[in-house]
Design a protein around this motif. Structure first.
Motif, PDB file in Angstrom:
ATOM      1  N   LEU A  74       0.841  -1.188   0.000  1.00 35.19           N
ATOM      2  CA  LEU A  74       0.000   0.000   0.000  1.00 35.19           C
ATOM      3  C   LEU A  74       0.879   1.241   0.000  1.00 35.19           C
ATOM      4  O   LEU A  74       1.920   1.273   0.666  1.00 35.19           O
TER       5      LEU A  74
ATOM      6  N   THR B 178      -3.682   4.035  -2.048  1.00 35.40           N
ATOM      7  CA  THR B 178      -4.121   2.738  -2.554  1.00 35.40           C
ATOM      8  C   THR B 178      -2.897   1.890  -2.884  1.00 35.40           C
ATOM      9  O   THR B 178      -1.808   2.141  -2.351  1.00 35.40           O
ATOM     10  N   TRP B 179      -3.039   0.888  -3.743  1.00 38.96           N
ATOM     11  CA  TRP B 179      -1.964  -0.065  -3.964  1.00 38.96           C
ATOM     12  C   TRP B 179      -0.839   0.558  -4.791  1.00 38.96           C
ATOM     13  O   TRP B 179      -1.086   1.248  -5.783  1.00 38.96           O
TER      14      TRP B 179
ATOM     15  N   ASP C  87      -6.831   6.006   4.215  1.00 40.27           N
ATOM     16  CA  ASP C  87      -7.161   5.389   2.930  1.00 40.27           C
ATOM     17  C   ASP C  87      -6.482   4.031   2.783  1.00 40.27           C
ATOM     18  O   ASP C  87      -7.073   3.082   2.244  1.00 40.27           O
ATOM     19  N   ASN C  88      -5.227   3.939   3.241  1.00 40.69           N
ATOM     20  CA  ASN C  88      -4.519   2.654   3.198  1.00 40.69           C
ATOM     21  C   ASN C  88      -5.287   1.579   3.957  1.00 40.69           C
ATOM     22  O   ASN C  88      -5.417   0.438   3.494  1.00 40.69           O
TER      23      ASN C  88
ATOM     24  N   THR D 184      -8.473   1.504   4.642  1.00 40.47           N
ATOM     25  CA  THR D 184      -9.693   1.168   3.908  1.00 40.47           C
ATOM     26  C   THR D 184      -9.412   0.067   2.891  1.00 40.47           C
ATOM     27  O   THR D 184     -10.167  -0.913   2.779  1.00 40.47           O
ATOM     28  N   GLU D 185      -8.321   0.221   2.145  1.00 41.99           N
ATOM     29  CA  GLU D 185      -7.940  -0.788   1.162  1.00 41.99           C
ATOM     30  C   GLU D 185      -7.578  -2.114   1.833  1.00 41.99           C
ATOM     31  O   GLU D 185      -7.926  -3.191   1.354  1.00 41.99           O
ATOM     32  N   MET D 186      -6.854  -2.038   2.947  1.00 43.70           N
ATOM     33  CA  MET D 186      -6.443  -3.260   3.639  1.00 43.70           C
ATOM     34  C   MET D 186      -7.648  -4.075   4.084  1.00 43.70           C
ATOM     35  O   MET D 186      -7.689  -5.300   3.907  1.00 43.70           O
TER      36      MET D 186
ATOM     37  N   ARG E 194     -10.420  -4.332   2.809  1.00 45.16           N
ATOM     38  CA  ARG E 194     -11.145  -4.939   1.694  1.00 45.16           C
ATOM     39  C   ARG E 194     -10.586  -6.311   1.330  1.00 45.16           C
ATOM     40  O   ARG E 194     -11.217  -7.059   0.591  1.00 45.16           O
TER      41      ARG E 194
END
Length: 453
Positions: free
Chosen positions: A330, A336-337, A361-362, A364-366, A368
């Protein structure tokens, strides 16, 4: 907690609850007649059964303690899940302290090997041995308990960086020390079979993650981290302020001199910039009833004050062979990625020092990721605290675990890291501590899996 004790991860596994209870009783009965024998020498190696779906593990410092806990051990609430996806959360500077990882350095050859390797490679760059700063004759207070993160975030405890006048707080010392300890800890976990499905590094922690993922060789990463720290020390003094406001609300206070340095939560951001402007911000926030706390750093990281060294940092990064990550990472910059193009761009690593850290935000992605389990690979519990409180954390509250304890308290680092390894094993992760740190039973067969010590 005493690092001299014979810390072992005691584990029991079985296919059914009834079989589990028999297995725990059998191991306790086997250990009980030899209370003075070393806990690590009580069983022979045997692989756990593949159908052993009920698992419990705990850390014990001697045989008597292990027997007592085995007598009371239940099988838990049900079978473990299949292969949760471990995510390494790798912190930046701030929660580091002299003495962190001391027990692992004494006991775990893998950790010691990689910390020694980092220290020896850095001597020429730094002009000193970081082990002298990390493990001085008079250590800092013993570390505090670690494990699953508490449900609440205490702003002062998590983010207060006061007392930044010790040598280990200086950027030139702190960043290489943090990198070396976190890299050695990651290599220890990898040697135990704990392989991350993804990684999230915070600030300098993203450099650690990138190195573990193969973007940089260890040798190149250490030179880059050390010279980056030297460049930072040429920048005028500045500071950082943690503020209990969201991104948009804080932006209204910043003006032309201050920058948004990090977005750690919906109502928790960091401002950075020159000290006079930061003091003025503190006064305005206090007058408006907004909580804030000064970070104990001498520089305004992730702010426009870093712009003067962006070009030389890009030139420096361009001298190394950057590769696409072999493990998904991330990005603090994008939230994001990390793309292959970003990872291999020297400009990305320069921009990383000036742009705000988009931790919220990182995370949030994790969250998921299917079956994500977060493991903080470093001292303290800051990142895990944010992960535990993040609104995107899935129902059922997936595990958020720590490794190295924080700077005050009484828990041994060896016990803390083994405890997290045991929790991951309970959750269904393949953990292989071959060598002697795990004593257990699968049905009626005793086994160890241990670290190599």
């Amino acid at each position: 907690m005493d690092e001299s004790r014979d810390w072992r991860l005691v584990a029991v596994s079985a296919a059914t609850p009834a079989e589990f209870r028999r297995a725990a009783a059998a191991l306790a009965d086997d250990l009980a007649p030899r209370p003075s024998a070393p806990l690590g020498g009580q069983a022979g190696p045997v692989a756990p059964r593949p159908d052993a779906r009920y698992r419990r593990a705990f850390v014990a410092g001697d045989t008597t303690e292990a027997v007592r806990r085995l007598r009371r051990l239940g099988p838990g609430t049900g079978p473990v899940a299949d292969g949760p996806g471990v995510v390494f959360l790798i912190p930046g500077v701030g929660d580091h302290y002299a003495g962190m990882g001391r027990g692992l350095y004494r006991r775990e050859p893998v950790f010691r090997k990689w910390l020694d390797r980092c220290a020896e490679l850095l001597i020429g760059e730094l002009g000193f041995d970081l082990r002298a700063e990390l493990y001085p004759d008079r250590p800092d207070p013993r570390p505090a308990p670690a494990g699953t993160h508490p449900s609440g975030i205490d702003l002062t405890k998590l983010l207060d960086r006061s007392g930044g006048h010790r040598p280990i707080e200086r950027t030139l010392v702190a960043q290489p020390v943090v990198f070396a300890v976190e890299y050695a800890l990651a290599r220890l976990l990898l040697s135990w079979g704990i392989t991350p499905a993804a990684m999230l590094g915070y600030s300098i922690g993203e450099y650690v993650a990138a190195t573990v993922a193969g973007v940089l060789t260890l040798e190149d990463a250490l030179v880059l981290v050390a010279r980056r720290a030297k460049l930072v020390e040429t920048v005028a003094p500045g500071g950082m302020l943690v503020v209990m406001l969201g991104r948009e609300a804080l932006a209204a206070y910043l003006g032309s001199e201050l920058s948004l340095a990090a977005v750690n939560g919906p109502q928790l951001c960091v401002a950075a910039g020159p000290l006079p402007a930061l003091r003025h911000l503190e006064q305005r926030l206090t007058a408006d009833g907004v909580a804030s706390v000064r970070a104990g750093t001498r520089h305004a990281f992730h702010s426009r004050m870093m712009a003067s060294i962006e070009a030389p940092l890009a030139d420096l990064a361009g001298t190394f062979g950057l590769a696409a990550p072999r493990i998904p990472l991330l990005s603090n910059v994008s939230g994001t990625w990390l793309t292959d193009a970003e990872a291999t761009s020297p400009a990305y690593w320069a921009r990383h020092l000036r742009q705000p850290v988009r931790l919220h935000d990182n995370l949030t992605e994790m969250w998921r990721l299917p079956g994500a389990v977060a493991v903080e690979v470093g001292a303290g519990r800051m990142l895990g605290g944010f992960a535990a409180q993040h609104p995107a954390r899935p129902p059922g509250e997936p595990a958020v675990l720590a490794t190295l304890p924080a700077a005050t308290g009484d828990r041994a680092d060896t016990a803390a890291v083994l405890d997290t390894a045991g929790r991951l094993w309970e959750l269904g992760c393949p953990v292989d501590l071959t060598g002697g740190d795990l004593l257990g039973t699968s049905a009626h067969d005793h086994h160890y899996l241990g670290s190599s010590s």
